[in-house]
Design a protein around this motif. Structure first.
Motif, PDB file in Angstrom:
ATOM      1  N   ALA A 131      -3.387 -36.711 -20.880  1.00  0.00           N
ATOM      2  CA  ALA A 131      -3.466 -37.770 -19.788  1.00  0.00           C
ATOM      3  C   ALA A 131      -4.685 -38.111 -19.333  1.00  0.00           C
ATOM      4  O   ALA A 131      -4.993 -39.339 -18.681  1.00  0.00           O
ATOM      5  CB  ALA A 131      -2.405 -37.105 -18.521  1.00  0.00           C
ATOM      6  N   GLU A 132      -5.561 -37.161 -19.243  1.00  0.00           N
ATOM      7  CA  GLU A 132      -6.994 -37.543 -18.729  1.00  0.00           C
ATOM      8  C   GLU A 132      -7.655 -38.476 -19.386  1.00  0.00           C
ATOM      9  O   GLU A 132      -8.372 -39.465 -19.050  1.00  0.00           O
ATOM     10  CB  GLU A 132      -7.871 -36.118 -18.504  1.00  0.00           C
ATOM     11  N   PHE A 133      -7.657 -38.211 -20.768  1.00  0.00           N
ATOM     12  CA  PHE A 133      -8.346 -39.105 -21.634  1.00  0.00           C
ATOM     13  C   PHE A 133      -7.771 -40.593 -21.753  1.00  0.00           C
ATOM     14  O   PHE A 133      -8.145 -41.658 -21.777  1.00  0.00           O
ATOM     15  CB  PHE A 133      -8.323 -38.583 -23.111  1.00  0.00           C
ATOM     16  N   THR A 134      -6.228 -40.512 -21.760  1.00  0.00           N
ATOM     17  CA  THR A 134      -5.337 -41.589 -21.524  1.00  0.00           C
ATOM     18  C   THR A 134      -5.934 -42.688 -20.215  1.00  0.00           C
ATOM     19  O   THR A 134      -6.040 -43.951 -20.257  1.00  0.00           O
ATOM     20  CB  THR A 134      -4.057 -41.552 -21.595  1.00  0.00           C
ATOM     21  N   ALA A 135      -6.035 -42.068 -19.001  1.00  0.00           N
ATOM     22  CA  ALA A 135      -6.487 -42.773 -17.865  1.00  0.00           C
ATOM     23  C   ALA A 135      -7.808 -43.353 -17.974  1.00  0.00           C
ATOM     24  O   ALA A 135      -8.075 -44.118 -17.381  1.00  0.00           O
ATOM     25  CB  ALA A 135      -6.085 -41.648 -16.777  1.00  0.00           C
ATOM     26  N   ALA A 136      -8.652 -42.627 -18.723  1.00  0.00           N
ATOM     27  CA  ALA A 136     -10.136 -42.821 -18.768  1.00  0.00           C
ATOM     28  C   ALA A 136     -10.471 -44.140 -19.707  1.00  0.00           C
ATOM     29  O   ALA A 136     -11.292 -44.770 -19.642  1.00  0.00           O
ATOM     30  CB  ALA A 136     -11.025 -41.774 -19.032  1.00  0.00           C
ATOM     31  N   PHE A 137      -9.334 -44.121 -20.717  1.00  0.00           N
ATOM     32  CA  PHE A 137      -9.553 -45.625 -21.659  1.00  0.00           C
ATOM     33  C   PHE A 137      -9.188 -46.738 -20.946  1.00  0.00           C
ATOM     34  O   PHE A 137      -8.405 -46.763 -20.205  1.00  0.00           O
ATOM     35  CB  PHE A 137      -8.611 -44.900 -22.724  1.00  0.00           C
ATOM     36  N   PRO A 138     -10.255 -47.610 -21.283  1.00  0.00           N
ATOM     37  CA  PRO A 138     -11.039 -47.800 -22.487  1.00  0.00           C
ATOM     38  C   PRO A 138     -12.468 -47.746 -22.102  1.00  0.00           C
ATOM     39  O   PRO A 138     -13.511 -47.727 -22.731  1.00  0.00           O
ATOM     40  CB  PRO A 138     -10.826 -49.253 -22.826  1.00  0.00           C
ATOM     41  N   GLY A 139     -12.556 -47.169 -20.564  1.00  0.00           N
ATOM     42  CA  GLY A 139     -13.951 -46.914 -20.060  1.00  0.00           C
ATOM     43  C   GLY A 139     -14.500 -45.847 -20.737  1.00  0.00           C
ATOM     44  O   GLY A 139     -15.836 -46.008 -20.686  1.00  0.00           O
ATOM     45  N   ALA A 140     -13.967 -44.881 -21.142  1.00  0.00           N
ATOM     46  CA  ALA A 140     -14.210 -43.666 -21.929  1.00  0.00           C
ATOM     47  C   ALA A 140     -13.394 -43.529 -22.915  1.00  0.00           C
ATOM     48  O   ALA A 140     -12.206 -43.800 -22.937  1.00  0.00           O
ATOM     49  CB  ALA A 140     -14.659 -42.419 -20.789  1.00  0.00           C
ATOM     50  N   GLN A 141     -13.794 -42.776 -23.980  1.00  0.00           N
ATOM     51  CA  GLN A 141     -12.683 -42.255 -25.120  1.00  0.00           C
ATOM     52  C   GLN A 141     -12.986 -41.067 -25.381  1.00  0.00           C
ATOM     53  O   GLN A 141     -14.064 -40.600 -26.234  1.00  0.00           O
ATOM     54  CB  GLN A 141     -13.320 -43.349 -26.363  1.00  0.00           C
ATOM     55  N   GLY A 142     -12.288 -40.122 -24.945  1.00  0.00           N
ATOM     56  CA  GLY A 142     -12.573 -38.466 -25.077  1.00  0.00           C
ATOM     57  C   GLY A 142     -11.750 -38.050 -26.189  1.00  0.00           C
ATOM     58  O   GLY A 142     -10.929 -38.838 -26.672  1.00  0.00           O
ATOM     59  N   ALA A 143     -11.872 -36.770 -26.577  1.00  0.00           N
ATOM     60  CA  ALA A 143     -11.129 -36.063 -27.477  1.00  0.00           C
ATOM     61  C   ALA A 143     -11.754 -34.817 -27.374  1.00  0.00           C
ATOM     62  O   ALA A 143     -12.705 -34.165 -26.848  1.00  0.00           O
ATOM     63  CB  ALA A 143     -11.540 -36.537 -28.894  1.00  0.00           C
ATOM     64  N   GLU A 144     -10.612 -33.884 -27.720  1.00  0.00           N
ATOM     65  CA  GLU A 144     -10.786 -32.272 -27.837  1.00  0.00           C
ATOM     66  C   GLU A 144     -10.152 -31.947 -29.050  1.00  0.00           C
ATOM     67  O   GLU A 144      -8.991 -31.994 -29.437  1.00  0.00           O
ATOM     68  CB  GLU A 144     -10.434 -31.633 -26.622  1.00  0.00           C
ATOM     69  N   VAL A 145     -10.966 -30.842 -29.825  1.00  0.00           N
ATOM     70  CA  VAL A 145     -10.554 -30.143 -30.910  1.00  0.00           C
ATOM     71  C   VAL A 145     -10.351 -28.857 -30.813  1.00  0.00           C
ATOM     72  O   VAL A 145     -11.320 -28.149 -30.175  1.00  0.00           O
ATOM     73  CB  VAL A 145     -11.362 -30.563 -32.224  1.00  0.00           C
ATOM     74  N   GLU A 146      -9.060 -28.228 -30.933  1.00  0.00           N
ATOM     75  CA  GLU A 146      -8.683 -27.224 -30.492  1.00  0.00           C
ATOM     76  C   GLU A 146      -8.385 -26.248 -31.869  1.00  0.00           C
ATOM     77  O   GLU A 146      -7.438 -26.808 -32.465  1.00  0.00           O
ATOM     78  CB  GLU A 146      -7.657 -26.921 -29.400  1.00  0.00           C
ATOM     79  N   VAL A 147      -8.973 -25.200 -32.164  1.00  0.00           N
ATOM     80  CA  VAL A 147      -8.712 -24.746 -33.478  1.00  0.00           C
ATOM     81  C   VAL A 147      -8.411 -23.055 -33.194  1.00  0.00           C
ATOM     82  O   VAL A 147      -8.937 -22.187 -32.668  1.00  0.00           O
ATOM     83  CB  VAL A 147      -9.910 -24.735 -34.338  1.00  0.00           C
ATOM     84  N   SER A 148      -7.220 -22.578 -33.718  1.00  0.00           N
ATOM     85  CA  SER A 148      -6.770 -21.264 -33.911  1.00  0.00           C
ATOM     86  C   SER A 148      -7.241 -20.575 -35.298  1.00  0.00           C
ATOM     87  O   SER A 148      -6.947 -21.177 -36.095  1.00  0.00           O
ATOM     88  CB  SER A 148      -5.505 -21.221 -33.454  1.00  0.00           C
ATOM     89  N   LEU A 149      -7.569 -19.361 -35.190  1.00  0.00           N
ATOM     90  CA  LEU A 149      -8.118 -18.548 -36.491  1.00  0.00           C
ATOM     91  C   LEU A 149      -7.065 -17.460 -36.517  1.00  0.00           C
ATOM     92  O   LEU A 149      -6.286 -16.914 -35.687  1.00  0.00           O
ATOM     93  CB  LEU A 149      -9.394 -18.243 -36.383  1.00  0.00           C
ATOM     94  N   SER A 150      -7.150 -17.048 -37.889  1.00  0.00           N
ATOM     95  CA  SER A 150      -6.130 -16.044 -38.182  1.00  0.00           C
ATOM     96  C   SER A 150      -6.511 -14.877 -37.437  1.00  0.00           C
ATOM     97  O   SER A 150      -5.374 -13.838 -37.283  1.00  0.00           O
ATOM     98  CB  SER A 150      -6.190 -15.947 -39.808  1.00  0.00           C
ATOM     99  N   SER A 151      -7.715 -14.666 -37.046  1.00  0.00           N
ATOM    100  CA  SER A 151      -7.948 -13.560 -36.297  1.00  0.00           C
ATOM    101  C   SER A 151      -7.533 -13.291 -34.912  1.00  0.00           C
ATOM    102  O   SER A 151      -7.574 -12.478 -33.973  1.00  0.00           O
ATOM    103  CB  SER A 151      -9.497 -13.447 -36.274  1.00  0.00           C
ATOM    104  N   GLY A 152      -6.897 -14.583 -34.335  1.00  0.00           N
ATOM    105  CA  GLY A 152      -6.483 -14.749 -33.138  1.00  0.00           C
ATOM    106  C   GLY A 152      -7.332 -15.472 -32.168  1.00  0.00           C
ATOM    107  O   GLY A 152      -7.016 -15.759 -31.156  1.00  0.00           O
ATOM    108  N   ALA A 153      -8.756 -15.592 -32.657  1.00  0.00           N
ATOM    109  CA  ALA A 153      -9.658 -16.399 -31.847  1.00  0.00           C
ATOM    110  C   ALA A 153      -9.245 -17.796 -31.753  1.00  0.00           C
ATOM    111  O   ALA A 153      -8.773 -18.528 -32.702  1.00  0.00           O
ATOM    112  CB  ALA A 153     -10.915 -16.411 -32.445  1.00  0.00           C
TER     113      ALA A 153
END
Length: 473
Positions: A374-396
């Motif tokens: 929702a935050e990225f959607t509200a900011a577009f097109p003035g800003a173009q955000g993204a977040e990458v979230e990765v989960s590892l087998s270790s639980g990290a």
């Protein structure tokens, strides 16, 4: 379906009002940052064209250009052709890497149409560098302002914004470049609007249609200008009329006016140069992925990936696609592929899109999920955000969030131009082109830029330089 109101013939049409503003705009009224940005966009366009000249679509575009003894040149080749064919070929070359400049507010790539039109016409009719800069600013302004008013997410899913807006931007830019009078400029703009198109079926099939959209737009713009020069008369109310541009695409009603440079603002300042050769909507996600990759020693340990994005990124055709990838363009459009390749290779380069069967990339692309933010959607097109979230087998869990795309810097633009240009035309001529662009407002004959960018012939000179077509003494 938007309601269209029949325009009052007593009122000045939107097209004529834009033409009047464009004709009245002087280079001295452009801010110093705008002029600098224009120069970097030209340099980056040429960089892309040089680097993409051997791609299949580039070779195909050059192959259909009629060979002439004199005329306009095609970047990185010895081809001399008509202004219209040069516009088509150069625009296709400039789009080949999918690394062209981007205007998010209109969801379009204006430079990949504007520069081919202007460079081709500047060889046909000698003009100054100052006039070229002024015309380019007009082109970006028209494309940006009309695009902001016309384009919606729903429309962009069906029609390519660059294909719709490019002919208009190129036609008015070229009219200003050549000094067409008001009536002829209105006609050129109107005739160009008749060619607005570009269907978005290609992302569903990996077709190469997309690469030619800017080429069609540039060729149409040049043809519209030449028809207006020959006396053709275009529809006055082509923008707001009952069967005009807004009525035809039918998502929003035509505004009462489309102001250029309102309150001194400049659309060129809303343009950014892509850092990586991929779809605009994959840019920030790829940048976030590289930051995540720096924290991971073994991508085989990745169990899950969530990419948070604005709605526009997920909804654009081809962006939410996990494969299989049969064509490079499918991978360049896919956020899943771009992020997966960035995680595996810790970078995003043209090489990422040459081996589409990499099992490590395929595994990550399939397990990835795109999530609306929702935050990225509200900011577009003035800003173009993204977040990458990765989960590892270790639980990290590792996550990197970027509020806006990090554009290519001037240093990066210059470096990739020099690398690409010097390989084709030699370091000395690459230096000369860069120097001319840096001092463009002082250049007498802007057509020399395109002539210098043609590939060298047997005697060390390009055919374009040898013919001196439109380049002056």
């Amino acid at each position: 379906m938007a309601t269209t109101v029949r325009p009052d013939p007593r009122q000045v049409s939107i097209a004529r009002a834009m033409v009047r503003t464009a004709h009245a705009r002087e280079l001295s009224q452009l801010s110093a940052p705008a002029q600098a940005k224009l120069k970097m966009c030209l340099l980056d366009f040429l960089s892309c064209a040089f680097e993409a000249r051997d791609l299949p679509t580039s070779r195909q575009a050059v192959a259909v250009a009629a060979r002439l003894a004199s005329g306009s040149s095609v970047v990185g080749t010895d081809a001399i052709t008509s202004a219209a064919d040069a516009g088509f070929a150069n625009a296709t070359l400039g789009h080949g890497l999918v690394r062209e400049d981007m205007h998010a507010g209109s969801i379009a790539h204006h430079g990949v149409v504007i520069w081919p039109v202007l460079l081709a016409l500047a060889q046909r009719t000698p003009v100054s560098g100052a006039r070229l800069l002024r015309a380019a600013a007009i082109g970006y302004e028209v494309g940006g302002r009309v695009g902001r008013a016309l384009m919606t997410a729903g429309l962009a899913r069906l029609f390519r914004p660059t294909g719709i807006l490019g002919p208009l931007a190129g036609a008015l830019a070229g009219s200003v470049l050549l000094g067409l009078d008001e009536d002829a400029s209105v006609s050129a703009l109107a005739l160009a609007a008749n060619t607005s198109s570009g269907l978005n079926q290609w992302p569903h099939e990996g077709g190469s249609d997309m690469y030619f959209h800017p080429g069609f737009a540039a060729r149409s713009a040049v043809t519209a200008i030449e028809l207006a020069e020959a006396g053709a008369y275009g529809s006055e109310h082509i923008i707001e009329g009952p069967a005009g541009l807004f009525a035809a695409f039918g998502r929003v009603a035509a505004p009462e006016a489309i102001a250029l440079f309102p309150d001194g603002s400049e659309e060129i300042m809303a343009v950014y140069n892509k850092p990586v050769p991929a779809c605009n909507f994959a840019q920030t996600a790829c940048q976030a992925a590289i930051r995540v990759a720096e924290e991971i020693d073994n991508v085989g340990a990745i169990d899950a990936i969530i990419v948070h994005l604005p709605d526009a990124a997920i909804d654009y055709p081809g962006c939410d696609f996990a494969g299989p990838f049969r064509h490079a363009l499918q991978a360049k459009m896919s956020i899943q592929y771009g992020v997966a390749a960035a995680l595996v290779r810790k970078s995003v380069a043209e090489e990422n899109y040459r081996r589409l069967d990499d099992p490590a990339v395929q595994r990550l692309a399939v397990l990835m999920r795109l999530k609306r933010d929702a935050e990225f959607t509200a900011a577009f097109p003035g800003a173009q955000g993204a977040e990458v979230e990765v989960s590892l087998s270790s639980g990290a869990r590792i996550s990197r969030r970027i509020a806006d795309v990090v554009a290519a810097t001037e240093g990066e633009i210059r470096a990739r131009f020099r690398a690409a240009a010097s390989e084709v035309i030699g370091l000395e001529r690459a230096d000369a082109v860069e120097e001319m662009i840096d001092g463009l407002e002082r250049v007498d004959h802007a057509g020399r830029i395109a002539a210098l960018c043609a590939s060298a012939g047997p005697g060390g000179k390009s055919r374009a330089a040898a013919s001196r077509a439109g380049a002056g003494p």
